[in-house]
Write a protein that holds these residues in place. Structure first.
Motif, mmCIF file in Angstrom:
data_model
loop_
_atom_site.group_PDB
_atom_site.id
_atom_site.type_symbol
_atom_site.label_atom_id
_atom_site.label_comp_id
_atom_site.label_asym_id
_atom_site.label_seq_id
_atom_site.Cartn_x
_atom_site.Cartn_y
_atom_site.Cartn_z
ATOM 1 N N GLY A 91 0.817 -1.210 0.000
ATOM 2 C CA GLY A 91 0.000 0.000 0.000
ATOM 3 C C GLY A 91 0.849 1.258 0.000
ATOM 4 N N ALA A 169 -4.378 -3.779 -0.829
ATOM 5 C CA ALA A 169 -3.375 -2.735 -1.053
ATOM 6 C C ALA A 169 -3.482 -2.128 -2.442
ATOM 7 N N THR A 177 -5.678 0.749 3.790
ATOM 8 C CA THR A 177 -4.992 -0.548 3.806
ATOM 9 C C THR A 177 -4.434 -0.834 5.191
#
Length: 256
Positions: A91, A169, A177
């Motif tokens: 992420g 993500a 996330t």
């Protein structure tokens, strides 16, 4: 000179397998240098193992506390490394433009996911050695047949949770996330059947947990490492989650 540089010198592109392997090595090195990741991968599972063996929570569910606790903690390692660890790392790679850079290479979405799975498996191997060693000092003696059965099941679980982490993500903002994967880790670990067997929950929750990837992996590992038995229903559930999560990640993962 290495084969990689020989290939570059002759102008031949690296094979897909070589690109995935190099990406996996990079991801693994990055993961193992991250202090927060190491806490999640090593400290939390070890604390969980000690707590479960020291308390009566698992009494009556198996031949000994450590015999029931160790399989669940190994499954928790797959969750920690594949889902939470890779989800958060990917992420923020997405936020800082790392994934945008990778999108210009021949690696592709499939190669990126495969490279991250390799990194997870490297980290998971180290976790398994450490947790198993500590559990052995506590008296854990799993049957050899169960160990041979449990290894591929743990790999399948790691792949499933990695795909789920990458799906999250690659589709939401890094802050979301972070929140989703951390909350998911807490819920899966506490009431998801991965550490505590399904029989510890109420009837309603029991019916939900057995459909979760966490519950399926926990049941699979306990069946293998306690009874040397394959939980066929758990395998079907986990395979279904692995297929759906991988296809969804490949389809909806966004580089930016």
């Amino acid at each position: 000179m290495s084969t990689l540089f020989d290939t570059a010198a002759t102008g031949r592109p690296a094979t897909l397998a070589r690109r995935i392997l190099e990406q996996g090595k990079y991801e693994a090195a990055t993961m193992l240098r991250n202090g927060e990741q190491l806490v999640l991968m090593v400290v939390m599972p070890l604390l969980g193992l000690v707590a479960l063996v020291a308390t009566p929570l698992l009494d009556g569910l198996g031949p000994s506390r450590v015999a029931v606790a160790a399989p669940g903690i190994l499954a928790l390692c797959a969750l920690s490394t594949g889902f939470t660890g890779q989800g958060i790392a990917t992420g923020f790679d997405r936020r800082y433009g790392v994934l945008r850079f990778l999108s210009t290479t021949p690696l592709g979405k499939g190669g990126l996911i495969a490279g991250k799975v390799i990194a997870v498996l490297v980290a998971l191997s180290l976790q398994v050695v450490l947790i198993s060693t500590v559990a052995a000092f506590m008296g854990w003696r799993p049957p050899l047949a169960g160990v041979l059965l449990g290894i591929p099941l743990l790999i399948l679980g790691a792949g499933t949770f990695t795909a789920l982490g990458l799906l999250i993500a690659g589709t939401v903002r890094p802050e979301a996330t972070l929140a989703i994967t951390n909350l998911g880790w807490i819920l899966f670990a506490a009431v998801g059947g991965i550490v505590m067997p399904v029989g510890k929950f109420s009837g309603v929750l029991d019916g939900v947990v057995q459909w979760l990837p966490s519950g399926a992996l926990g049941d699979l590992m306990r069946a293998a490492l306690i009874d040397s038995r394959l939980d066929v229903w758990g395998l079907v559930i986990l395979l279904a989650w692995a297929l759906v999560a991988t296809v969804a990640a490949l389809k909806w993962f966004k580089w930016n």
